[in-house]
Design a protein around this motif. Structure first.
Motif, PDB file in Angstrom:
ATOM      1  N   VAL A 114     -48.702  76.111  25.257  1.00 46.84           N
ATOM      2  CA  VAL A 114     -49.536  77.462  24.645  1.00 46.84           C
ATOM      3  C   VAL A 114     -49.324  78.518  25.912  1.00 46.84           C
ATOM      4  N   LEU A 115     -49.597  78.183  26.906  1.00 46.15           N
ATOM      5  CA  LEU A 115     -49.258  79.185  27.928  1.00 46.15           C
ATOM      6  C   LEU A 115     -48.023  80.026  27.989  1.00 46.15           C
ATOM      7  N   GLU A 116     -46.869  79.037  27.782  1.00 47.08           N
ATOM      8  CA  GLU A 116     -45.594  79.425  27.971  1.00 47.08           C
ATOM      9  C   GLU A 116     -45.382  80.249  26.733  1.00 47.08           C
ATOM     10  N   LYS A 117     -45.992  79.858  25.623  1.00 42.91           N
ATOM     11  CA  LYS A 117     -45.676  80.622  24.211  1.00 42.91           C
ATOM     12  C   LYS A 117     -46.112  81.967  24.162  1.00 42.91           C
ATOM     13  N   ILE A 118     -47.427  82.139  24.700  1.00 39.80           N
ATOM     14  CA  ILE A 118     -48.117  83.609  24.717  1.00 39.80           C
ATOM     15  C   ILE A 118     -47.143  84.493  25.269  1.00 39.80           C
ATOM     16  N   THR A 119     -46.409  84.306  26.347  1.00 39.17           N
ATOM     17  CA  THR A 119     -45.504  85.420  26.799  1.00 39.17           C
ATOM     18  C   THR A 119     -44.368  85.594  25.908  1.00 39.17           C
ATOM     19  N   MET A 120     -43.921  84.709  25.143  1.00 40.02           N
ATOM     20  CA  MET A 120     -42.861  84.987  24.168  1.00 40.02           C
ATOM     21  C   MET A 120     -43.216  85.637  22.881  1.00 40.02           C
ATOM     22  N   VAL A 121     -44.342  85.930  22.646  1.00 39.38           N
ATOM     23  CA  VAL A 121     -44.824  86.781  21.724  1.00 39.38           C
ATOM     24  C   VAL A 121     -44.330  88.155  22.021  1.00 39.38           C
ATOM     25  N   THR A 122     -43.578  88.995  21.287  1.00 37.11           N
ATOM     26  CA  THR A 122     -43.299  90.061  21.737  1.00 37.11           C
ATOM     27  C   THR A 122     -44.198  91.357  21.659  1.00 37.11           C
ATOM     28  N   THR A 123     -44.385  92.138  22.107  1.00 35.50           N
ATOM     29  CA  THR A 123     -45.390  93.485  21.931  1.00 35.50           C
ATOM     30  C   THR A 123     -44.976  93.919  20.586  1.00 35.50           C
ATOM     31  N   ALA A 124     -43.872  94.065  20.311  1.00 37.98           N
ATOM     32  CA  ALA A 124     -43.477  94.686  19.083  1.00 37.98           C
ATOM     33  C   ALA A 124     -43.906  93.889  17.707  1.00 37.98           C
ATOM     34  N   SER A 125     -44.274  92.895  18.000  1.00 35.32           N
ATOM     35  CA  SER A 125     -44.706  91.717  17.009  1.00 35.32           C
ATOM     36  C   SER A 125     -46.175  91.355  16.929  1.00 35.32           C
ATOM     37  N   LEU A 126     -46.785  92.017  17.835  1.00 34.86           N
ATOM     38  CA  LEU A 126     -48.255  91.730  17.855  1.00 34.86           C
ATOM     39  C   LEU A 126     -49.100  91.960  16.462  1.00 34.86           C
ATOM     40  N   ASN A 127     -48.576  92.997  15.754  1.00 38.72           N
ATOM     41  CA  ASN A 127     -49.172  93.406  14.453  1.00 38.72           C
ATOM     42  C   ASN A 127     -48.609  92.719  13.485  1.00 38.72           C
ATOM     43  N   GLU A 128     -47.642  91.810  13.414  1.00 40.32           N
ATOM     44  CA  GLU A 128     -47.191  91.010  12.123  1.00 40.32           C
ATOM     45  C   GLU A 128     -48.332  90.105  11.704  1.00 40.32           C
ATOM     46  N   GLU A 129     -48.397  90.134  10.329  1.00 44.52           N
ATOM     47  CA  GLU A 129     -49.519  89.193   9.857  1.00 44.52           C
ATOM     48  C   GLU A 129     -48.967  87.747   9.833  1.00 44.52           C
ATOM     49  N   VAL A 130     -49.763  86.784  10.052  1.00 47.28           N
ATOM     50  CA  VAL A 130     -49.707  85.499  10.104  1.00 47.28           C
ATOM     51  C   VAL A 130     -50.738  84.848   9.364  1.00 47.28           C
ATOM     52  N   ASP A 131     -50.423  83.771   8.511  1.00 52.33           N
ATOM     53  CA  ASP A 131     -51.273  82.933   7.670  1.00 52.33           C
ATOM     54  C   ASP A 131     -51.582  81.788   8.439  1.00 52.33           C
ATOM     55  N   PHE A 132     -52.842  81.743   8.970  1.00 52.18           N
ATOM     56  CA  PHE A 132     -53.221  80.620   9.875  1.00 52.18           C
ATOM     57  C   PHE A 132     -53.949  79.449   9.065  1.00 52.18           C
ATOM     58  N   GLY A 133     -53.783  79.548   7.693  1.00 49.57           N
ATOM     59  CA  GLY A 133     -54.407  78.614   6.845  1.00 49.57           C
ATOM     60  C   GLY A 133     -55.699  78.814   6.445  1.00 49.57           C
ATOM     61  N   PHE A 134     -56.368  79.045   7.582  1.00 43.55           N
ATOM     62  CA  PHE A 134     -57.955  79.501   7.591  1.00 43.55           C
ATOM     63  C   PHE A 134     -58.302  80.914   7.346  1.00 43.55           C
ATOM     64  N   THR A 135     -57.383  81.719   7.681  1.00 48.40           N
ATOM     65  CA  THR A 135     -57.807  83.236   7.546  1.00 48.40           C
ATOM     66  C   THR A 135     -56.035  83.727   7.763  1.00 48.40           C
ATOM     67  N   LYS A 136     -55.793  85.055   7.388  1.00 51.43           N
ATOM     68  CA  LYS A 136     -54.860  85.661   7.709  1.00 51.43           C
ATOM     69  C   LYS A 136     -55.066  86.744   8.782  1.00 51.43           C
ATOM     70  N   MET A 137     -54.266  86.954   9.998  1.00 53.56           N
ATOM     71  CA  MET A 137     -54.498  87.909  10.715  1.00 53.56           C
ATOM     72  C   MET A 137     -53.285  88.252  11.591  1.00 53.56           C
ATOM     73  N   ASN A 138     -53.046  89.266  12.404  1.00 51.86           N
ATOM     74  CA  ASN A 138     -52.022  89.492  13.019  1.00 51.86           C
ATOM     75  C   ASN A 138     -51.772  88.737  14.336  1.00 51.86           C
ATOM     76  N   LYS A 139     -50.615  88.601  14.890  1.00 48.51           N
ATOM     77  CA  LYS A 139     -50.526  87.626  16.161  1.00 48.51           C
ATOM     78  C   LYS A 139     -51.341  87.883  17.192  1.00 48.51           C
ATOM     79  N   LEU A 140     -51.804  89.257  17.562  1.00 46.52           N
ATOM     80  CA  LEU A 140     -52.767  89.498  18.406  1.00 46.52           C
ATOM     81  C   LEU A 140     -53.941  88.782  18.307  1.00 46.52           C
ATOM     82  N   GLY A 141     -54.211  88.636  16.964  1.00 47.90           N
ATOM     83  CA  GLY A 141     -55.505  87.789  16.650  1.00 47.90           C
ATOM     84  C   GLY A 141     -55.308  86.435  16.914  1.00 47.90           C
ATOM     85  N   GLY A 142     -54.331  86.008  16.467  1.00 45.81           N
ATOM     86  CA  GLY A 142     -53.756  84.676  16.801  1.00 45.81           C
ATOM     87  C   GLY A 142     -53.892  84.351  18.276  1.00 45.81           C
TER      88      GLY A 142
END
Length: 172
Positions: A114-142
């Motif tokens: 997970v530490l490796e993957k955090i920095t692979m999330v691009t700044t441009a995608s931080l506001n993209e919505e994700v369905d986490f199953g228990f809630t929907k939030m953006n990638k920053l929220g994830g």
């Protein structure tokens, strides 16, 4: 020559500063998460093998189960953001892992993942919505959920430790 050196230096500093600013959110979350993960691993090591089966009351997760829950949460949240767990990890079978050494190894592997993957999330995608199953939030929220989830269970494990006479190593 001095002018060329100065221009190259300014360009390099500007480039790296802009790049660092571009990933400031991700690297900050990564740094806080690294600290939380380190303390959870210290607690995991401080418990005895026998204490891994301890639970505060019937129906509540044990020490070992809490540690595996954190590992599963790392993989689950990252997978919802598009990062599949390593091929040799079946998150549905993490709860079958037994033994202090094996549980710590599984947790450390999920932490590194997970530490490796955090920095692979691009700044441009931080506001993209994700369905986490228990809630929907953006990638920053994830990303924040990953950090918060680890912190939440660090607190749980501190309470478990204190209930068992185990002093968190960093507070000695």
């Amino acid at each position: 020559m001095k002018t060329l050196f100065l221009l190259v230096s300014i360009f390099t500093l500007t480039f790296f500063s802009a790049n660092a600013q571009d990933n400031l959110t991700q690297t900050t979350i990564q740094a806080v998460l690294t600290g939380n993960q380190g303390q959870v691993i210290q607690l995991a090591n401080a418990f005895s093998e026998e204490q891994y089966d301890w639970r505060p009351t019937e129906g509540v997760v044990s020490v070992g189960e809490a540690l595996l829950h954190v590992a599963g949460g790392n993989y689950y949240l990252a997978s919802k953001m598009g990062f599949a767990p390593p091929e040799d990890v079946d998150i549905m079978k993490l709860n079958k892992i037994t033994g202090k050494e094996n549980i710590i190894a599984a947790l450390e592997k999920s932490n590194a993942f997970v530490l490796e993957k955090i920095t692979m999330v691009t700044t441009a995608s931080l506001n993209e919505e994700v369905d986490f199953g228990f809630t929907k939030m953006n990638k920053l929220g994830g990303l924040l959920a990953i950090m918060e989830h680890n912190g939440e269970h660090k607190g749980q494990l501190i309470a478990y430790a204190r209930s068992n006479g185990v002093v968190p190593p960093w507070s000695k």
